[in-house]
Structure formats: structure tokens, C-alpha cells
Motif scaffolding. Structure first.
Motif, mmCIF file in Angstrom:
data_model
loop_
_atom_site.group_PDB
_atom_site.id
_atom_site.type_symbol
_atom_site.label_atom_id
_atom_site.label_comp_id
_atom_site.label_asym_id
_atom_site.label_seq_id
_atom_site.Cartn_x
_atom_site.Cartn_y
_atom_site.Cartn_z
ATOM 1 N N ASN A 68 29.291 -11.022 15.897
ATOM 2 C CA ASN A 68 29.605 -9.651 16.316
ATOM 3 C C ASN A 68 31.032 -9.591 16.850
ATOM 4 O O ASN A 68 31.279 -9.928 18.002
ATOM 5 C CB ASN A 68 28.631 -9.168 17.385
ATOM 6 N N LYS A 74 28.325 -20.527 16.954
ATOM 7 C CA LYS A 74 27.944 -19.242 17.543
ATOM 8 C C LYS A 74 29.141 -18.508 18.148
ATOM 9 O O LYS A 74 29.128 -17.273 18.232
ATOM 10 C CB LYS A 74 26.875 -19.455 18.620
ATOM 11 N N TYR A 75 30.135 -19.270 18.602
ATOM 12 C CA TYR A 75 31.272 -18.655 19.288
ATOM 13 C C TYR A 75 32.592 -19.128 18.694
ATOM 14 O O TYR A 75 32.716 -20.266 18.216
ATOM 15 C CB TYR A 75 31.246 -18.980 20.784
ATOM 16 N N SER A 122 32.043 -13.541 19.748
ATOM 17 C CA SER A 122 30.789 -13.860 19.070
ATOM 18 C C SER A 122 31.052 -13.985 17.576
ATOM 19 O O SER A 122 31.691 -13.117 16.974
ATOM 20 C CB SER A 122 29.755 -12.768 19.327
ATOM 21 N N GLU A 130 31.884 -8.221 20.330
ATOM 22 C CA GLU A 130 31.478 -8.945 21.537
ATOM 23 C C GLU A 130 32.585 -9.936 21.912
ATOM 24 O O GLU A 130 32.597 -11.085 21.471
ATOM 25 C CB GLU A 130 30.159 -9.676 21.295
#
Length: 432
Positions: free
Chosen positions: A377, A359-360, A374, A380
């Protein structure tokens, strides 16, 4: 320790002197049996015997010895994030390279290297395990510690090469005995898995996902290298591939057995950096490049992001590189799907890694900033901490490279830092 006292009676000795003399002999004997007990005015300070070594330039090389916690927490003045400096002494300490695991599989210890017990005539330092519970430090290698230490993916063991021997270090037993103060000899915690032929000079160890074999490279000539496997059960060494380049940064896929990634090493840019090798169950070897580089691409610091994805950078610090879009990318090694994850200013991102759930992404910069991005994204972006390379605006300085890594539970980022000393290891929350 043996003490040989040679003396000649040149004059009569009174009983009081003899009494004190024999008490001194007894004290030496007791001190030796207790491991150099330090008793002053009736108080035993032996349990704190390492305290006064905290700031030694070089302490004693003692296998299994424990050092008190030296961690120091502070709030980053720019981001407000609490940083835990796990090492703070004047010694140079460094995390394992970002392509390899940093934590023992149970998550209880971080393993790092340090010169805190190095002697000038011996060269480099040793490996240490740092408790995530109380931050105490345990020395886990000694003497000629070998090289290319690789923590297990599933077993609480470490694997290393000592000359041409393949060694398994039983970390579980060693750390348990160290906690009890009952450490045995180094050989008590080692299993010799076999030997690589003397004609091969092994380096770049990667541990297969099934932990039944290792892969390693060997530089045969200036522009000729090979990759081999060594099977733990049979003790057999097998050459898998020979290529007309210098092989570097070999890393096994942590999730899929028989797969590894390596790079065309140059110390800088290369014509085609990333390569992928797989070995089928029948021994068939497949070798291919991944991400076909354009003339103005500078690929660097690739890592596994998951069983099917790799993460890497397109460097953007030179004018000629900015002809193409630079920054963070991930690539699906099965489908060849390429995903852009963003870029930052000031020369761009440098090293990267991803959380276990994908996720990161974390990435650092030349001037010592660490960002969380992110994976879905690229807009982010959060600055987690900064200032860890205070003198640097380019990669070509002596300050520590952050080389960020994520903990197995995805909660922590481990980095190198030159903020406090030459090189320390620090812990930052991924989601503060």
C-alpha cells in the motif's frame, strides 16, 4: 620493543640512583611484555588504553584492537523515534554499500569502514566490526587491507580482493579471539583462495549465493568492461561476458546461485541502467536488460528485494523526468510484472531497500529523510527520522548518502548520517 642504553660514567653513582635506574629498566621490560602496561601510583589502566584514542584524528593501526562503545541514543525531535548513533567520534565512518550485506550472518556484528586508524601517507582506512550487544568496535583489517570486502551470506567470513588474490577472512575466529584478548597475526585468520590472472584488474566483487565462487567486473578500456567468475575449489577464473559499457554496482542474487545484477555506470543517468546476467549449471551465460527505460526515465539504485524481485527508483528531481510517473518500483525478474510503490515530494525518493519478508520498503531523500513504506500500500508511509543531510536539497553535495539497509531479522534500519559529524552510522527501528 628493544631499548639500547649507551652511557658513560662521568662521575660516581650512589646506590640509591642505581636502584632507581634498574627499577626503571624492569618497569620498561614488564611494560613491553604486558603490551605497554600503564601503571600509575599502583593502578593498572591498561584495559582502558583505547579510551584516550576516542577522539584522535588517527589512532594506531593495530589488527584486532578493541575500541570502547561510542554510541549515543537520541530522540528525533520531529518523529519521536529513538535513533542510536553507533559511531560519534570525529572520524569518518560509513556502512557498506546498500547492495551488500551489513551484518554478519549471525546478526551479532555490523561491519563498517572508518578512517579512525588511517595515516595521511597511507590513504584510506580500515574495516571494523561493531557488536550489536555492547556496541564495542573491533578492527578487522590492517595495513593494505585490500578492497571490495563482502560479508558472507551464511558463513561468518568476509571475502576480499588484495591486489589479485582472493582472500577469505575468518571473522568468527578473529572476533572470538579479540573478545578474549588473544588476537594472533593477520595471516592466522586468512585463507588465500587463489589468484586472478595479473592481466585482469578486478573490482566490484559479488558473492554467489552458494558461497563457492565470486563474480567481479574489470574495466578493459574506457567503453569496454567484462564480468568474470572465480571458483573457490578449482581456483579458475572464467570470463562470462564482455560489453561496450562501464560496468558498476555488480551484486549477486543472495537467494539464487548463478544470478547477478549490474548497471551501466555513468556517474549519473544512462540509456539503459539495469542488466541481469545468469550462468547455468553447464556454463551457458544469458545477459539481458531489465525494465526497458523510456527517454525520460532516470533509473537508479537498484537492489534485490527477494529471489525474484528487484527494487529501484525512477528519479523525479528534474522537470523533464516528471513527464512519466516517478518513484519507487519493484520488478519481478521472471514475469516482468512491475509494481509502483509510491513517490514523495522534494525531489522524490533516492535510495531504497526492503525488509527480508518483503512487507516493508525503506527509502531516503536528498535532504536526509528516511521513510518506511508498505510494500502492498503506497499510501501507508511513515517518516522514521530526518535531518541527516542538513545542507542538502540535491544529490550533488558532500554530505553522507543514507544508503539504508535492513537487518537480517527485519527489525533495524542502518544508515549513514551527517547529522552529528562528517559521516556516522546510525540504527533506527523499522517498527518503532
Amino acid at each position: 620493543m628493544n631499548y639500547n642504553f649507551k652511557y658513560r660514567l662521568a662521575f660516581p653513582l650512589n646506590l640509591s640512583f642505581l636502584k632507581r635506574f634498574f627499577l626503571l629498566i624492569i618497569a620498561f621490560s614488564v611494560g613491553s611484555s604486558m603490551g605497554f602496561a600503564q601503571i600509575l601510583e599502583g593502578v593498572d589502566y591498561s584495559h582502558l588504553r583505547q579510551v584516550y584514542h576516542t577522539f584522535d584524528m588517527a589512532g594506531e593501526d593495530v589488527f584486532g584492537q578493541r575500541f570502547p562503545a561510542e554510541n549515543y541514543t537520541f530522540v528525533d525531535p520531529v518523529t519521536g523515534v529513538t535513533v542510536n548513533a553507533l559511531t560519534t567520534s570525529r572520524h569518518s565512518s560509513s556502512k557498506m554499500y546498500q547492495t551488500h550485506p551489513q551484518w554478519t550472518p549471525d546478526g551479532k556484528y555490523v561491519v563498517f569502514t572508518s578512517n579512525r586508524t588511517a595515516r595521511q601517507e597511507r590513504g584510506g582506512g580500515q574495516a571494523y566490526a561493531l557488536s550489536m550487544e555492547n556496541f564495542e568496535i573491533v578492527q578487522i583489517t590492517t595495513g593494505d587491507r585490500g578492497h571490495n570486502l563482502h560479508l558472507g551470506w551464511h558463513k561468518n567470513s568476509a571475502y576480499l580482493l588484495r591486489e589479485n588474490q582472493v582472500v577469505e577472512l575468518k571473522l568468527d575466529a578473529l572476533l572470538r579471539d579479540s573478545e578474549k584478548g588473544q588476537v594472533g597475526e593477520p595471516d592466522d585468520y586468512e585463507v588465500i583462495l587463489g589468484s586472478i590472472p595479473d592481466s585482469i584488474r578486478p573490482s566490484g566483487l559479488g558473492l554467489d549465493a552458494n558461497e563457492k565462487r565470486i563474480f567481479f567486473s574489470s574495466r578493459l578500456e574506457k567503453d569496454l568492461s567484462a564480468i568474470y567468475s572465480f571458483d573457490f575449489e578449482t581456483g579458475k577464473t572464467t570470463q562470462l561476458l564482455e560489453v561496450p559499457i562501464w560496468i558498476g554496482h555488480l551484486q549477486a542474487n543472495p537467494y539464487v546461485s548463478g544470478e547477478m545484477m549490474y548497471c551501466w555506470e555513468t556517474g549519473g543517468d544512462s540509456p539503459q541502467r539495469m542488466w541481469y546476467l545468469s550462468v547455468d549449471a553447464d556454463g551457458t551465460v544469458t545477459n539481458r536488460s531489465v525494465y526497458q527505460e523510456r527517454d525520460n526515465d532516470w533509473v537508479t539504485h537498484e537492489v534485490f528485494m527477494g529471489p525474484d524481485r528487484i527494487l529501484f527508483h525512477l528519479m523525479g528531481h528534474l522537470d523533464r523526468l516528471q513527464v512519466n510517473q516517478t518513484g519507487l518500483y519493484s520488478l519481478n525478474v521472471r514475469t516482468k510484472e512491475l509494481t509502483f510503490h509510491g513517490q514523495t515530494g522534494g525531489g522524490g525518493y533516492w535510495h531504497c531497500n526492503a525488509s527480508p519478508d518483503q512487507k516493508y520498503i525503506v527509502a531516503d531523500t536528498f535532504d536526509g529523510k528516511l521513510y518506511r513504506i508498505s510494500a502492498t500500500n503506497p499510501e501507508e508511509v511513515v517518516l522514521l527520522t530526518q535531518g541527516h543531510r542538513l545542507q542538502s536539497i540535491s544529490p550533488f553535495t558532500k554530505e553522507a548518502h543514507l544508503h539504508p539497509s535492513l537487518s537480517p531479522d527485519g527489525k533495524w534500519v542502518l544508515i549513514n548520517s551527517s547529522l552529528l559529524t562528517d559521516s556516522d552510522i546510525m540504527l533506527i527501528p523499522l517498527l518503532p
